[in-house]
Motif scaffolding. Structure first.
Motif, PDB file in Angstrom:
ATOM      1  N   VAL A  49       0.890  -1.159   0.000  1.00  0.00           N
ATOM      2  CA  VAL A  49       0.000   0.000   0.000  1.00  0.00           C
ATOM      3  C   VAL A  49       0.928   1.208   0.000  1.00  0.00           C
ATOM      4  O   VAL A  49       1.504   1.558   1.024  1.00  0.00           O
ATOM      5  N   ALA A  50       1.117   1.791  -1.187  1.00  0.00           N
ATOM      6  CA  ALA A  50       2.023   2.927  -1.362  1.00  0.00           C
ATOM      7  C   ALA A  50       1.175   4.152  -1.665  1.00  0.00           C
ATOM      8  O   ALA A  50       0.531   4.228  -2.712  1.00  0.00           O
ATOM      9  N   VAL A  51       1.153   5.093  -0.747  1.00  0.00           N
ATOM     10  CA  VAL A  51       0.282   6.263  -0.862  1.00  0.00           C
ATOM     11  C   VAL A  51       1.132   7.492  -1.151  1.00  0.00           C
ATOM     12  O   VAL A  51       2.003   7.869  -0.353  1.00  0.00           O
ATOM     13  N   PHE A  52       0.866   8.093  -2.310  1.00  0.00           N
ATOM     14  CA  PHE A  52       1.563   9.318  -2.712  1.00  0.00           C
ATOM     15  C   PHE A  52       0.922  10.491  -1.977  1.00  0.00           C
ATOM     16  O   PHE A  52      -0.293  10.685  -2.029  1.00  0.00           O
ATOM     17  N   LEU A  53       1.736  11.254  -1.291  1.00  0.00           N
ATOM     18  CA  LEU A  53       1.264  12.385  -0.500  1.00  0.00           C
ATOM     19  C   LEU A  53       1.450  13.650  -1.325  1.00  0.00           C
ATOM     20  O   LEU A  53       2.573  14.076  -1.599  1.00  0.00           O
ATOM     21  N   SER A  54       0.325  14.252  -1.744  1.00  0.00           N
ATOM     22  CA  SER A  54       0.362  15.397  -2.655  1.00  0.00           C
ATOM     23  C   SER A  54      -0.158  16.651  -1.952  1.00  0.00           C
ATOM     24  O   SER A  54      -1.238  16.621  -1.360  1.00  0.00           O
ATOM     25  N   SER A  55       0.622  17.704  -2.040  1.00  0.00           N
ATOM     26  CA  SER A  55       0.178  19.011  -1.543  1.00  0.00           C
ATOM     27  C   SER A  55       1.254  20.024  -1.900  1.00  0.00           C
ATOM     28  O   SER A  55       2.359  19.661  -2.315  1.00  0.00           O
ATOM     29  N   SER A  76       3.051  21.883   5.774  1.00  0.00           N
ATOM     30  CA  SER A  76       4.148  21.129   6.395  1.00  0.00           C
ATOM     31  C   SER A  76       3.736  20.533   7.739  1.00  0.00           C
ATOM     32  O   SER A  76       4.158  19.431   8.097  1.00  0.00           O
ATOM     33  N   VAL A  77       2.919  21.263   8.519  1.00  0.00           N
ATOM     34  CA  VAL A  77       2.495  20.739   9.823  1.00  0.00           C
ATOM     35  C   VAL A  77       1.673  19.464   9.635  1.00  0.00           C
ATOM     36  O   VAL A  77       1.889  18.445  10.303  1.00  0.00           O
ATOM     37  N   GLU A  78       0.709  19.521   8.721  1.00  0.00           N
ATOM     38  CA  GLU A  78      -0.120  18.347   8.464  1.00  0.00           C
ATOM     39  C   GLU A  78       0.722  17.170   7.985  1.00  0.00           C
ATOM     40  O   GLU A  78       0.528  16.028   8.434  1.00  0.00           O
ATOM     41  N   ARG A  79       1.637  17.461   7.106  1.00  0.00           N
ATOM     42  CA  ARG A  79       2.464  16.369   6.562  1.00  0.00           C
ATOM     43  C   ARG A  79       3.322  15.755   7.655  1.00  0.00           C
ATOM     44  O   ARG A  79       3.528  14.535   7.691  1.00  0.00           O
ATOM     45  N   ASN A  80       3.838  16.584   8.553  1.00  0.00           N
ATOM     46  CA  ASN A  80       4.644  16.050   9.658  1.00  0.00           C
ATOM     47  C   ASN A  80       3.817  15.136  10.550  1.00  0.00           C
ATOM     48  O   ASN A  80       4.263  14.060  10.956  1.00  0.00           O
ATOM     49  N   HIS A  81       2.601  15.570  10.872  1.00  0.00           N
ATOM     50  CA  HIS A  81       1.743  14.722  11.714  1.00  0.00           C
ATOM     51  C   HIS A  81       1.384  13.421  11.003  1.00  0.00           C
ATOM     52  O   HIS A  81       1.295  12.367  11.636  1.00  0.00           O
ATOM     53  N   ILE A  82       1.172  13.516   9.727  1.00  0.00           N
ATOM     54  CA  ILE A  82       0.856  12.295   8.969  1.00  0.00           C
ATOM     55  C   ILE A  82       2.025  11.320   9.044  1.00  0.00           C
ATOM     56  O   ILE A  82       1.837  10.124   9.317  1.00  0.00           O
TER      57      ILE A  82
END
Length: 1778
Positions: A24-30, A36-42
């Motif tokens: 399960v490879a999920v590409f994180l797009s933004s 950056s805060v959301e991505r760090n928490h993710i």
């Protein structure tokens, strides 16, 4: 689904479904700065949760986050967007379920210049821009035409081509200026292109999408590929909108959260952003995929101290986790449940299709392959057939042999049995007796005379056959592509054919030849719809699997559905089961079955080995060099697939390079580079390397430039140093642990999260994209493991990245990782290169490395950790974590096999030996001990992998007190066994040889068939050792057929091959320096060439004897029938022997050839000796036999004389002949060439025996004296050079002493180098090898002393041979076992115990102590209170064992002879012992005092029984004799005579009636009266033998079981009640405690007969041989059975289910169970007098009547039949495919 499954299993390449995905490879797009805060928490919170969740579902999870890790070089050459979109494409292709997680905020994102513009469009835009007055020179300067693209494009030039200091970090001022220039240039170009595209779109010259290219951001490109152009989006995509309600553009950080232009919101970007969200994304997504958040603005953007923002973050993370889990669940629900076999076949078909798509057809090779596949051979003519294939095919009779076997053979047998049963009932009607039979047995597996495995592996007779085709070529020569094309074309050559394809080494089930054959058989069975019985087990017995595979090809109907098997890269097979010896490959194929294999000839000697097996050169095809014209076509095809081409000059350059290195792999590597060349690229600037190695090095150099030198080096090092490859997630973890890599990564920016520091996933994605063409991916559990496809890459990597100390360091890092020490552990990081930062609390986010997660073993840890610990010389850690860690060993055994664990320990020991010194000798000893225990128990663990704990306890003992590491291992095994959910029996005593034993390993060998008639057969040489190949060759008898098995000594008894023996061989010998095998029986002799198993054609037949010289160049044979002796010269294996000369001699029965090939020695049937000069064919001399006319000498059969000569004639390398002179009955030595007498070796007046043993040095020879009774009772050792007697046994004081007249030595070996020993087998103890210490070679002891007995066999030893020089001894016995003993260890142990100058008295005492401690238990019984066991041994010992405390309470030698019968009286007060010759002793059970001694009237005792203190003893036979005593008083009550009786006996509980038999019919005799006459007309007998007797507890019924398979039941008044019929001999039969049922057993099967219902209640099967004991506990609900298969089974009687099995090491005849069933006691191996087994907790629950547990266990057992995961736990990977 069924049609799809059928199409795949048939090997169709069209319309293949996708392979099973486990990632399960999920590409994180933004956009980056605002989210950056959301991505760090993710990354911190979502990743670990999803990792764990996916692992539970056998998946792996990872985010692909591209915000960091795209190197600056990508922005310089404008490939950033391509890299990002490539990563997104990979996620979409690889991910199972969700692949795209997108955030759209208030920022539109970077809008970059297009990397390239199609030439047509570029010219259009340039014209428009020029017309509108723009300066188009800037377009001409920055865009360069590239005609190598299809269609041609204008490509944006790299920034540093013009602004040379743009990427120059060493000159900051110049760099700053160039960056400013580029920003200005970029702005101008964007303005021109946007204006021109606007007008072009308005004028409808370009599409809306083409216009949008010049305006859209990278983020919108991602959304297009992930959402807008994705179909379907459901359960694949998750999108979040986040909007700040009132962004203050004057805040310093506002630019990070929205697009600004000149201090204001960029309206164009805002419009594009909102259009993307509202009009393009929102309409596509449903509410489950799109979530919106609205937030208030703060001066810091996202403020986690703000309650609204904090709640937003918490809800967001919770929402993401839920949605990802939901989408993963949905994809699992939608997943088609295809079998592991389907997935395996599909994997290889995809590989095949991929190889054919970019392949230029080489018709010349394909045509050659086709021609070879159509070749037909004639069995009679022994050569090729000239008739067309189709014509022969039409004349061949086609019929499935399975059909015939099932419908004809078994049906006919059933009809015969049915008729026999009807006849029996008619005969019983006169007795008013009911016959109950066991059925008609369509399943013949219960018949010992029918070997079902052989029936299923028999080959039919055939006249025509084909052979496999072998393609070979060097690595990189294009074999794989050619094999793929053969698969594709064969479906045209053979219409409607089935293709079985395996690209070996590319999947988990294609590494081991066992797994490969297993999966091929499963595929064939599925396609041709053949069912095999459940008792045909293909998984456990590799040799049977080979035979089954070869016979299966003949038993399928291929007339209308030909079968084509393609096996690519045989050299990629692991060296297990001797795969590269090619014994598994059938060389005779049915006409419509075709096999094509490929290999590298130089690897593992594959080609050499198959040439020996199939020396028919017309079947071989070497792949020639690729012609230039094919290479030219290949250039076009491969580049066109990438929408590329090259110029004529570049093409010429490529072809010139190819001509110097004409390998397809080399061409492919050049073309992969050529795909990046532009039309302006000058060939003089290109460097591609002149050969494959140089090309690979150039390739690695380019990777280093692109991805960084350190990162590339580490990646390649980990990939190449790993044992089996690495996965992407493992690479991420490993690179994240490397401080060097992180230093190289975080140069110009710092990690986004100071507490979670990892390598950016983008780096791995880019690296994997670049190396993907050269790697192979295979599934290991949930992981996709990457490894090099071509071995050259691995070799170059080792030379480039793994030299010196580096390789040790890399192995250490890999060991640390797989040990799991960095999971949830901080590893501080200090960055110091450019950007500086301290991260003392940096968690690298490493995944856990547990041995077992839920019900799934971590195969990666089990495989990689021990390998890297060994390679990094961390031996102590290896011992603690792997070698003596029970959980780890259990994991290896369950996930792989016990042999994997053995090889792991072997590698450790070999590496320690090679490394020299080690820190602790105890460490080495611990590993060696575990290695040895696994060797000794490998057979039992292979049968059931849960046996590991039992075997460890059995061999070390439950109370082991030695090494702490081994003690920990035993305690862990005991704990695991007690608490196991699997019911089991726990050993409470050591019941198998320990690690100090000199027994190396044991092999079950079917030397005798299971038919009892076969056990009287006499072998001459059933076994021989082939020193050249380190194998044992042994004659097996399976059913009526003989086979020669080749068994590996190096691989611990693994069967390497099986060859049919048409001759009913009784002897096998190596000849000609181990080049030939001689097989013989009393009638004939045959000679075979070892490597090809080709029978040597000789002119005369039958042969009487054969001799081959040691060099293998001279052959001599005799044919008594023709009175000929022929001497031949032997050439190559393919050529027939060339006759040198022929002699007319009669009755020649033995021949020998001198070591120098010069002298032929001839013996005739009168033992006359004649020698001949081979060069001249002239006789040298003759030695006649001097006959004593006064003595009559009966004429002996030729075979007897021949066997005698084999024992008593030896020939040395220096041509000294040693023989027993029949005239003087004396051993003499003489010069072979002259016949000159040298020495007489005689010490007894009665002469010497016909047994001689020659030491390997040929300086010493051992002989045996014959005493006046004819026994060979005293051995002597002589100096062969001087003729002096140098050593004798210590009980022989004078040379003339005759010794013990009873002793008879039947076999003898003289061995040892520094320390000398003599091994003898004596007839009085023929199951043991007696070892005597002789001293040293320079100082022999005149009086040698016995040192020890090698005890382990349970029957007569037939043969013993030395192996590995003198370091090992191989024995084979009629207990159907081969044992290999370690003489090197024996010598070392002797040295450790007694030193260099041993005290002989101490040695002798050691031997006598061993006789006591290792004496064999002959019989035992347990006290009525279940607290004591009374044990009798073969040396007359009585031992009393305290069962409760597990201690020996009493030991005393009471007899001078073996005790054969022992019982505890029914009241428990007395113990009765009887020897075979009738001496009976009665002892008190309390104080062990002898109460009475008396003797049976006959010298032999055959049966004994006691009840109510009445003892009956019987001697069986035609004139049977019985005696009855009162054992309390010792009074003889009665003696009686019977006919054909007293082979078995029983007494009623009152002791007033005796039950025995007349033949097999029950007799009831009264002890108190003499009226025991019988009306013979009322006797139902077939005059067979009685095998067992039983009386029910109420004394109302009795039974007799017999060898004819019948149980006759009578009442105690003699009334014949029932006759119960089973197929095989009745070995045992008993009444159940309530007397309502009879339980009987024979071969494999147990029958439960209900006497009230007068029917067979049920038949169950657990054992694999004859069942010797049936026992019940006091409740009658638990039954225990024991068998000759060495197993004890515990049964739940109400359910008829076997609930536990103990796998023993010894044939089980005597077993007892305590009344409560709490203990099972049996006679174990010789290490202890009794073995005690105790139920574990689970089994105790079952035995106490917990029916819920029993039912659950039954359901679990049923689940194992269908659950792939459960099967994977308990069996090999291959087993799951069925």
């Amino acid at each position: 689904m069924e049609a799809l499954s059928r199409r795949v299993l048939e090997g169709r390449l069209e319309n293949l479904p996708p392979e099973k995905k486990t990632d399960v490879a999920v590409f994180l797009s933004s956009t980056f700065t605002d989210l950056s805060v959301e991505r760090n928490h993710i990354m911190n919170q979502v990743t670990p949760v999803l990792n764990k969740y996916c692992l539970q579902n056998k998946l792996t999870f990872r985010f692909i986050d591209m915000r960091w890790g795209v190197r600056d070089e990508a922005s310089v050459d404008h490939t950033t967007e391509e890299i990002v979109l490539d990563a997104l494409r990979i996620a979409k292709e690889d991910s199972k379920g969700p692949f795209f997680l997108c955030f759209l905020g208030d920022k539109y994102g970077s809008r970059l210049l297009p990397h390239y513009i199609e030439a047509k469009e570029f010219k259009l835009l340039r014209r428009i821009a020029m017309r509108r007055g723009y300066d188009v020179t800037i377009m001409d300067e920055w865009f360069e035409r590239d005609d190598n693209a299809e269609p041609a494009v204008y490509r944006l030039r790299s920034i540093d081509e013009i602004f040379t200091h743009y990427d120059d970090n060493e000159h900051e001022d110049l760099q700053k200026k160039d960056k400013a220039k580029w920003n200005q240039t970029q702005g101008k170009l964007q303005t021109i292109l946007r204006a021109a595209s606007d007008e072009a779109y308005t004028d409808r010259l370009i599409s809306k999408e083409s216009r949008h290219v010049y305006f859209k951001s990278v983020t919108e490109s991602e959304v297009e590929q992930g959402v807008i152009y994705q179909d379907p989006v459901k359960d694949k995509v998750i999108v979040y909108f986040r909007k700040f309600l009132d962004i203050d553009v004057h805040d310093n950080i506002a630019w990070r959260f929205t697009d600004l232009k000149e201090g204001k919101i960029d309206s164009e970007a805002e419009e594009l952003r909102e259009r993307l969200k509202i009009t393009r994304v929102q309409p596509i997504l449903g509410p489950a995929q799109l979530t919106k958040y609205h937030l208030n603005w703060t001066s810091t953007g996202i403020d986690e101290t703000d309650e609204q923002h904090k709640n937003y973050i918490d809800d967001l993370i919770e929402n993401i986790i839920k949605k990802l889990k939901d989408q993963v669940n949905q994809c699992l629900k939608d997943d088609h449940k295809f079998s592991p076999l389907f997935q395996e076949v599909l994997h290889h078909l995809h590989l095949c299709k991929k190889e054919t798509e970019l392949f230029v057809v080489r018709n010349d090779i394909l045509e050659s392959v086709k021609e070879r596949m159509f070749l037909v051979y004639d069995t009679d003519k022994k050569g090729l057939v000239t008739e067309p294939f189709n014509e022969i095919q039409n004349n061949v009779f086609w019929k499935s042999q399975y059909l015939e076997l099932d419908e004809t053979t078994f049906s006919k047998k059933s009809q015969e049995i049915k008729a026999e049963y009807e006849r029996i009932q008619e005969s019983l009607d006169r007795f008013d007796c009911k016959f109950i039979h066991s059925g008609f047995f369509e399943n013949n597996d219960c018949d010992p005379d029918v070997n079902m495995r052989e029936l299923y592996t028999q080959l039919p007779k055939f006249n025509y056959f084909s052979r496999p085709v072998v393609l070979f070529g060097c690595s990189g020569s294009g074999k794989t592509a050619m094999m793929a094309q053969v698969v594709k074309e064969s479906q045209n050559w053979f219409p409607n054919s089935v293709s079985v394809v395996r690209f070996l080494g590319t999947s988990l089930l294609s590494f081991s030849i066992k797994d490969v054959l297993f999966s091929i058989c499963a595929q064939i069975l599925a396609v041709y719809k053949i069912n095999i019985p459940s008792y045909i087990d293909l998984e456990k017995d590799y040799q049977f699997l080979v035979q089954f595979f070869q016979s299966l090809l003949w038993k399928i109907d291929t007339k209308d559905r030909p079968l084509v098997i393609i096996l690519d890269s045989i050299d990629q097979l692991k060296d297990m089961n001797d795969a590269h010896a090619m014994h598994w490959l059938p060389v005779h194929l049915p006409l419509n079955v075709h096999i094509v294999i490929s290999m590298i000839p130089s690897i593992h000697c594959c080609l050499e080995n198959i040439l020996c097996k199939m020396p028919h050169t017309e079947q071989y095809l070497e792949i020639p060099e690729m012609p230039v014209d094919i290479a030219n076509d290949m250039i076009t095809i491969r580049l066109r697939a990438q929408n590329r081409r090259i110029t004529k000059i570049q093409r010429k350059f490529v072809l010139s390079k190819f001509e110097n290195c004409p390998h397809p792999l080399y061409l492919r590597m050049i073309l992969d580079q050529a795909a990046t060349w532009r039309s302006t690229t000058v060939t003089s600037d290109l460097s591609v390397g002149d050969d494959i190695t140089m090309a690979i090095n150039k390739y690695f150099t380019s990777l280093e430039r692109k991805h960084g030198e350190v990162t590339t080096q580490k990646t390649m090092a980990y990939l190449s140093a790993s044992r089996d490859g690495v996965s992407v997630t493992e690479l991420e973890d490993l690179l994240s642990l490397s401080d060097e890599v992180l230093q190289d990564t975080y140069i110009y920016h710092l990690p986004p999260n100071d507490k979670h520091v990892r390598i950016p996933p983008s780096i791995i994605v880019q690296m994997m994209t670049d190396i993907r063409p050269y790697i192979i991916v295979r599934n290991v559990g949930p992981l996709k493991i990457l490894s090099w496809f071509h071995r050259q890459f691995r070799e170059v990597c080792h030379a480039r990245y793994l030299q010196g100390e580096t390789i040790m360091s890399v192995h250490c890092q890999l060991a640390e990782y797989f040990e799991g020490i960095w999971f949830e552990r901080v590893k501080p990081l200090s960055l110091y290169k450019v950007k500086k930062g301290e991260y003392p609390n940096a968690d690298r986010g490493i995944r856990p490395q547990m041995i077992k997660h839920m019900h799934m073993y971590n195969e990666r840890k089990l495989s990689e950790l021990p390998y890297h610990l060994i390679k990094s010389h961390q031996f102590e850690k290896f011992r603690n974590l792997c070698g003596t860690n029970f959980e780890f060993l259990q994991g290896i055994v369950c996930a792989f096999s016990v042999f994997e664990a053995i090889m792991m320990l072997k590698l450790a020991l070999q590496t320690m030996d090679f490394a020299g010194e080690i820190d602790s000798p105890q460490l080495y000893q611990d590993l060696d001990n575990v290695h040895k225990i696994l060797l000794l128990s490998s057979e039992n663990i292979s049968r059931d992998r849960n046996n590991l704990a039992v075997e460890i306890i059995s061999h070390f003992g439950p109370n082991y007190s030695g090494s702490e590491s081994l003690g920990s291992l035993v305690r862990a095994a005991m704990s695991s066994l007690r608490d196991s959910e699997t019911p089991a029996l726990i050993p409470l005593t050591r019941i198998a040889p320990g690690p100090d034993s000199v027994l190396k390993f044991s092999i079950t060998a079917e030397v005798f068939s299971r038919n009892s008639d076969d056990w009287n057969r006499q072998y001459k040489h059933v076994l021989c050792v082939d020193e050249t190949k380190s194998v044992v060759r042994c004659i097996y008898t399976i059913g009526a057929q003989r086979y020669l098995y080749t068994i590996s000594l190096e691989n611990y008894g693994i069967v390497k091959s099986r060859n049919d023996v048409h001759l009913q061989a009784e002897s096998v010998l190596m000849a000609g320096g181990d080049r030939f095998i001689v097989l013989e029986n009393s009638e004939s002799v045959e000679l075979y060439e070892v490597s090809s198993w080709k029978k040597i054609p000789l002119k005369y037949s039958p042969l009487d004897c054969v001799a081959v010289s040691h060099s293998g160049r001279v052959l001599a044979y005799s044919a008594v029938l023709f009175a000929k002796v022929v001497v031949c010269q032997i050439g190559d294996p393919d050529s027939e022997p060339k006759e040198l000369f022929r002699l007319d001699l009669e009755n020649v029965i033995s021949l020998m050839i001198s070591y120098d090939d010069q002298i032929l020695v001839v013996f005739d049937s009168e033992e006359k000796l004649t020698t001949y000069d081979i060069a001249t064919a002239k006789a040298l001399y003759t030695k006649e036999i001097k006959k004593d006319e006064s003595q009559f000498r009966p004429k002996q059969h030729h075979s007897v004389v021949k066997e005698k000569l084999g024992r008593c004639v030896k020939l040395t390398r220096n041509n000294t002949l040693i023989r027993l002179d029949p005239s003087t009955v004396t051993v003499c030595s003489s010069d072979l060439r002259t016949g000159e007498h040298l020495h007489t070796l005689r010490a007894s007046e009665s002469g010497s025996g016909d047994l001689i043993a020659l030491h390997a040095s040929e300086k010493l020879v051992a002989t045996v004296d014959r005493n006046k009774w004819g026994y060979l009772n005293v051995w002597r050792v002589w100096n062969l050079q001087t003729g002096e007697l140098v050593s004798s046994p210590d009980n022989v004081m004078e040379p003339q002493t005759s010794g013990d007249f009873k002793t008879s030595i039947v076999s003898m070996l003289l061995f040892g180098s520094e320390t000398l020993f003599l091994a003898t087998i004596e007839r009085q103890n023929c199951s043991a090898v007696k070892i005597s210490y002789l001293g040293t070679e320079t100082s022999l002891l005149p009086e040698a002393t016995p040192y020890c007995n090698l005890i382990g066999h349970n029957g007569t030893i037939l043969e013993m041979c030395l192996a590995y020089g003198d370091s090992s001894l191989v024995t084979v016995a009629n207990d159907n076992t081969i044992k290999v003993w370690d003489f090197h260890r024996l010598a070392v142990q002797f040295q450790e115990k007694f030193g260099n100058n041993p005290d002989l008295e101490r040695v002798r005492c050691h031997f006598e102590d061993q006789l006591l401690t290792e004496s064999k238990t002959t019989i035992f019984d347990i006290s009525r209170n279940n607290k004591k066991a009374f044990i009798a041994t073969d040396i007359g010992q009585l031992i009393i064992h305290d069962i409760e405390n597990n201690t020996i309470e009493y030991s005393q030698k009471t007899k001078d002879e073996p005790v054969e019968f022992l019982l505890v009286s029914s009241f428990g007060q007395l113990v009765v012992m009887a020897t075979l010759n009738g001496n009976i002793t009665v002892l008190s059970a309390d104080d062990n005092e002898v109460k009475h001694r008396f003797k049976h009237s006959q010298e032999i005792v055959n049966c004994m029984a006691e009840e109510n203190n009445i003892l009956v003893v019987g001697t069986s036979g035609m004139a049977a004799k019985g005696s009855v005593w009162d054992i309390t008083s010792g009074t003889l009550l009665k003696e009686f005579d019977l006919l054909y009786s007293l082979s078995v006996v029983a007494l009623t509980s009152a002791g007033d009636k005796i039950v025995t038999s007349l033949f097999e019919y029950p007799l009831v005799l009264s002890i108190t009266t003499d009226n025991n006459s019988m009306d013979m007309t009322q006797v139902d007998t077939a005059m067979t033998a009685a095998s067992c007797v039983a009386i029910d507890n109420s004394d109302s019924l009795a039974l007799i079981g017999s060898t004819d398979g019948q149980i006759r039941v009578i009442d105690l008044d003699g009334k014949y009640k029932f006759r119960l019929g089973q197929i095989s001999s009745v070995m045992t039969a008993v009444f159940t405690p309530n007397g309502k049922r009879v339980v009987s057993a024979g071969y494999k099967n147990i029958f439960v007969w209900d006497l009230d219902q007068e029917r067979l209640l049920y038949r169950v099967k657990k054992h694999t041989n004859f069942i010797s004991k049936i026992l019940f506990d006091e409740t009658g609900k638990i039954m225990v059975t024991a068998s000759w298969d060495k197993n004890i089974a515990v049964w739940d009687v109400p359910s008829g289910m076997s609930i536990a099995t103990y796998y023993g090491h010894y044939k089980l005849n005597e077993v007892k169970i305590t009344c409560d069933g709490g203990k099972v006691i049996f006679i174990p191996d010789v290490v202890n007098h009794i073995g005690i087994l105790e139920p574990n907790k689970m089994l105790q629950h079952m035995m106490k009547g917990d029916r819920t547990v029993v039912r659950d266990s039954m359901l679990k057992a049923q689940a194992l039949s269908f659950s792939g995961q459960k099967i994977t736990q308990l069996t090999s990977q291959a087993c799951t495919i069925l």
